[in-house]
Design a protein around this motif. Structure first.
Motif, short mmCIF file in Angstrom:
data_model
loop_
_atom_site.label_atom_id
_atom_site.label_comp_id
_atom_site.label_asym_id
_atom_site.label_seq_id
_atom_site.Cartn_x
_atom_site.Cartn_y
_atom_site.Cartn_z
N GLU A 150 -70.66 13.19 29.50
CA GLU A 150 -70.11 12.29 28.47
C GLU A 150 -70.61 12.66 27.08
O GLU A 150 -70.22 12.04 26.09
N LYS A 151 -71.45 13.69 27.00
CA LYS A 151 -71.85 14.18 25.67
C LYS A 151 -71.41 15.63 25.48
O LYS A 151 -72.00 16.36 24.68
N ILE A 152 -70.40 16.06 26.23
CA ILE A 152 -69.92 17.44 26.09
C ILE A 152 -68.51 17.43 25.48
O ILE A 152 -67.63 16.69 25.92
N TYR A 153 -68.34 18.23 24.46
CA TYR A 153 -67.03 18.46 23.86
C TYR A 153 -66.64 19.91 24.15
O TYR A 153 -67.50 20.79 24.12
N MET A 154 -65.35 20.12 24.44
CA MET A 154 -64.94 21.49 24.78
C MET A 154 -63.94 22.04 23.77
O MET A 154 -62.98 21.40 23.40
N HIS A 155 -64.22 23.27 23.35
CA HIS A 155 -63.40 23.96 22.36
C HIS A 155 -62.76 25.21 22.91
O HIS A 155 -63.14 25.68 23.98
N GLY A 156 -61.94 25.84 22.10
CA GLY A 156 -61.40 27.16 22.43
C GLY A 156 -59.95 27.25 22.03
O GLY A 156 -59.19 26.30 22.22
N ASN A 157 -59.55 28.39 21.49
CA ASN A 157 -58.16 28.52 21.04
C ASN A 157 -57.23 28.85 22.20
O ASN A 157 -56.02 28.75 22.07
N PHE A 210 -61.59 22.31 35.35
CA PHE A 210 -63.04 22.22 35.60
C PHE A 210 -63.64 21.12 34.70
O PHE A 210 -64.44 20.29 35.14
N ALA A 211 -63.21 21.11 33.43
CA ALA A 211 -63.71 20.11 32.48
C ALA A 211 -63.31 18.70 32.92
O ALA A 211 -64.13 17.78 32.94
N LEU A 212 -62.05 18.54 33.29
CA LEU A 212 -61.56 17.21 33.69
C LEU A 212 -62.26 16.74 34.95
O LEU A 212 -62.68 15.59 35.07
N ASP A 213 -62.43 17.66 35.90
CA ASP A 213 -63.06 17.29 37.18
C ASP A 213 -64.50 16.88 36.99
O ASP A 213 -65.09 16.21 37.83
N ASN A 214 -65.11 17.30 35.89
CA ASN A 214 -66.52 16.97 35.66
C ASN A 214 -66.72 15.93 34.57
O ASN A 214 -67.85 15.70 34.14
N GLY A 215 -65.63 15.32 34.12
CA GLY A 215 -65.76 14.19 33.19
C GLY A 215 -66.16 14.57 31.78
O GLY A 215 -66.83 13.79 31.09
N VAL A 216 -65.77 15.78 31.33
CA VAL A 216 -66.07 16.17 29.95
C VAL A 216 -65.47 15.15 28.99
O VAL A 216 -64.30 14.77 29.12
#
Ligand code: LLP
Length: 442
Positions: free
Chosen positions: A104-111, A120-126
């Motif tokens: 809950e404190k991770i933000y994900m970036h990338g073009n 993977f991000a969704l499955d881990n609750g990013v």
């Protein structure tokens, strides 16, 4: 020597980092070696944290941009300091989660995030994903619908601010692979596109204008432009953003051409940003957004040094003197990529004045394999321990096994105590994933 507050010269005339003698570290752990001063990392994380607490009522979160240096220990430190992180790949996310960093404190970036990285991000609750293409918005909406969730997103905006830094690390010019331009209308189209989807929830905007920037005005201008855009969007769609992520990019001291910023100076930068945001919010009748900052380099760069052992020395009379070390572009490709400048010193003779300018060469089979040129040093001898300063950011993270050299290990030093945070590679590591098809074995 350029005395950073992390570095000292001890009674033996040796360089000391985090209370540990650099020459002893080189003997004990071998070279090349990345060394990180834990106290400085924590000090910088806290400097950013405190400014949001003291001048913005705690209405925000500092995210360490972990692309600058990612390994499980650094995520563990960020977790203890109760800040967030930004990740830019499945690999960084995996590393953060391996260190039990809270999603809950991770933000994900990338073009160009891959579908499997988003899943993977969704499955881990990013917590939040920074959308950087329409395609990504569609994929995310689909993945979220399949999981029966609504995923929070920010949209990366390109406010068109030019920051004076090396062209390769400028990211918010009109010609950029990152973000949606406000000027050409794509940012607005993207907002409408995201708002039309049911399984992604627009929380706000993100912008990042580049890296190694010292001009306060560039940051302030970008923040103002994004706030103006937010007001425009509110007027056109009725939707008001809740979060504003202003990226990272604050410069650090590499050599004496750069200002020597102290933690208080970074605090001043952020204060200026906060003043600009508050002013704009008032003028534009917007509520003050939850503020996110993503410093990477300024948290970790000056906490790190690299130790090498001097090997061959080649003095080409009247031309140049090369001091070759046991590392090279495989542990620090920044000169090869950006002609980056560095400061170096002899850790075993740290009190001696510099008497000559030399080029520090690596051991790779390529002429461009230099760590730095025109570095002032005392006359170096084979066997000296050479320390290159301010290597904590984007050195290990861009290292490679070029020429099948080992990526050096990293140690963390605190109150004189040194421990591995990245263990040394072995020859077996280098061939671990190699395979010889049967037909080649005859
Ligand atoms: N946020 C975003 C979206 C970014 O793209 C970056 C850096 C940061 C935050 C962190 O910026 P910092 O505070 O570290 O300046 N390899 C280059 C640097 C590339 C920076 C890319 N983005 C170098 O070695 O200088």
């Amino acid at each position: 020597m350029n005395a950073r507050d992390t570095l000292k010269i001890n009674a033996d005339g040796h360089l000391e980092i985090g209370g540990a003698d650099a020459v002893e570290l080189a003997q004990r752990f071998g070279t090349p070696l990345y060394v990180f001063d834990e106290a400085h990392i924590r000090k910088m994380m806290n400097a950013y944290k405190s400014v949001i607490e003291n001048f913005y009522g705690g209405n925000g979160l500092v995210l360490y941009a972990s692309k600058a240096f990612a390994c499980t220990a650094i995520y563990a430190i960020a977790k203890q300091e109760e800040i967030g992180v930004d990740v830019v790949s499945g690999g960084e996310l995996y590393t953060a989660l391996s260190a039990e960093f809270p999603a809950e404190k991770i933000y994900m970036h990338g073009n160009n995030k891959l579908e499997r990285e988003l899943a993977f991000a969704l499955d881990n609750g990013v917590k939040n994903i920074v959308v950087d293409s329409l395609r990504e918005a569609d994929i995310l909406d689909k993945l979220a619908a399949e999981r029966n969730i609504v995923q929070n997103v920010l949209i990366r905006i390109n406010p068109g601010v030019e920051a004076h830094t090396h062209a390769f690390v400028q990211t918010a010019r009109t010609d950029s692979k990152f973000g949606f331009s406000v000027a050409d209308g794509t940012a607005e189209q993207t907002v409408k596109h995201v708002l039309s989807k049911s399984n992604i929830n627009l929380r706000g905007f993100h912008c990042h204008i580049g890296s190694q920037i010292f001009e306060k005005q560039s940051f302030v201008l970008a923040a103002e432009k994004v706030m103006d855009f937010a007001a425009d969007i509110k007027e056109k769609t009725g939707v008001e953003i809740k979060e504003l992520n202003l990226g990272g990019g604050f410069g650090v001291w590499y050599n004496d051409e750069d200002p020597k910023f102290k933690p208080e100076d970074y605090v001043d930068y952020v204060k200026a940003l906060i003043v600009a945001i508050k002013d704009k919010a008032k003028k534009l009748k917007l509520s003050e957004p939850f503020l996110l900052l993503e410093p990477g380099r300024s948290i970790i760069a000056e906490a790190g040094i690299t130790l090498y052992t001097v090997g061959a020395i080649k003095d080409i009379a009247g031309v140049k003197k090369y001091v070759a070390v046991d590392g090279g572009m495989f542990d620090n490709p920044r000169y090869a990529l950006y002609q980056s400048k560095y400061t170096a010193l002899l850790a075993n003779r740290a009190a001696e004045p510099a008497t000559e300018k030399v080029s520090i060469a690596g051991k790779c089979c390529e002429s461009g394999d230099l760590i730095a040129v025109d570095v002032a040093l005392p006359k170096a001898n084979s066997g000296d321990v050479l320390a290159v300063l301010t290597t904590g950011a984007y050195n290990y993270s861009m290292a490679s096994n070029y020429n099948r050299n080992f990526i050096p290990p990293a140690i963390l030093v605190n109150c004189g105590k040194a421990e591995y945070i990245i263990k040394p590679q072995t020859y077996e590591d280098l061939t671990r994933n190699d395979c010889i098809p049967e037909r080649l074995k005859k």
